[in-house]
Design an enzyme around this catalytic site. Sequence first.
Site, PDB file in Angstrom:
ATOM      1  N   ASP A 120      35.254 -13.165  98.083  1.00  0.00           N
ATOM      2  CA  ASP A 120      35.193 -11.908  97.348  1.00  0.00           C
ATOM      3  C   ASP A 120      36.090 -10.910  98.081  1.00  0.00           C
ATOM      4  O   ASP A 120      36.450 -11.126  99.249  1.00  0.00           O
ATOM      5  CB  ASP A 120      33.734 -11.437  97.333  1.00  0.00           C
ATOM      6  CG  ASP A 120      33.562 -10.059  96.728  1.00  0.00           C
ATOM      7  OD1 ASP A 120      34.173  -9.786  95.682  1.00  0.00           O
ATOM      8  OD2 ASP A 120      32.816  -9.250  97.314  1.00  0.00           O
TER       9      ASP A 120
ATOM     10  N   ASP B 168      35.999  -6.847  97.557  1.00  0.00           N
ATOM     11  CA  ASP B 168      35.386  -5.553  97.858  1.00  0.00           C
ATOM     12  C   ASP B 168      34.165  -5.696  98.756  1.00  0.00           C
ATOM     13  O   ASP B 168      33.269  -6.507  98.481  1.00  0.00           O
ATOM     14  CB  ASP B 168      34.990  -4.846  96.558  1.00  0.00           C
ATOM     15  CG  ASP B 168      36.199  -4.509  95.702  1.00  0.00           C
ATOM     16  OD1 ASP B 168      36.814  -3.470  95.935  1.00  0.00           O
ATOM     17  OD2 ASP B 168      36.539  -5.325  94.808  1.00  0.00           O
TER      18      ASP B 168
END
Length: 292
Positions: A82, A84
């Site tokens: 991922d 963020d």
Amino acid sequence: MYTATLLTSPEARNLEAALVENLRNAWGGGEAVWLSPDEAAEFSLGAMPDNRWDVWADLQGLGVDLVVQKTAGRVKQMLLADMDSTMIQQECIDELADEAGVGERVKDITARAMNGELDFEGALRERVGLMKGLDAGVIEKVLATRITLMPGGRELLATMRGAGAYAALVSGGFTAFTAKVAAELGFDENRANTLNIAEGQLDGTVGEPILGREAKVAALEEISARLGLEHADVMAVGDGANDLGMLGLAGAGVALHAKPSVAAECEIRINHGDLSALLFIQGYARSEFKQA
């Protein structure tokens, strides 16, 4: 065989030898191997301890992370990450929202979506809609002034790729950000959502279909199949509810500084270490880390 890894924040470096030895003795483990002085150590086990999570909870109060996993296959051949609050320290959409003057409203929606309280796709459409009319040039400004990499990320990518692993950045955020972050860290590919722009401004919509939880699962399945890898060969890392699918499917799903509801569903939880923890749990010593 299993391996127990204890690690702490690289800044704190407060892992005491007595703590490691006490746990090793209590669990009947093999000789402790220090992967980094005062920071990370591991020892072998013949079986998974029944009180693993009780010990884990106790160690959290000391600023120490504990991971117990099967020894065989713990060195992974693919990283699926991922972006963020995982590979970077911010939520890109929140930073854009600050520039648009709707920061607090968007941050609240983001927090609830990442905690699994809201439908991810609907929450993303709502947040992007609040930024309609924002000058598209602000994206470059945010990238230059507001986005910082998560510590340990450069070493993680350089070390895993140096050992032949493939790395993919898969984000529910936006391609304008993943492209830059992926290039800077050395990912092999990146996937994310597209902010629609008209006449130099955000038009308040996002490209469809939205890349959310199921798209991250699909990315793991598609990329691993393309590379001829099993799901067990993959290490996935994330922090939000939309990451749970890929974290559960990967051979090693790492909840990194994750929301409590997310961490509770993962076998590997890193709350104190940074991204270098993902190397320690594969058995790499800090002296073996490669620099980008």
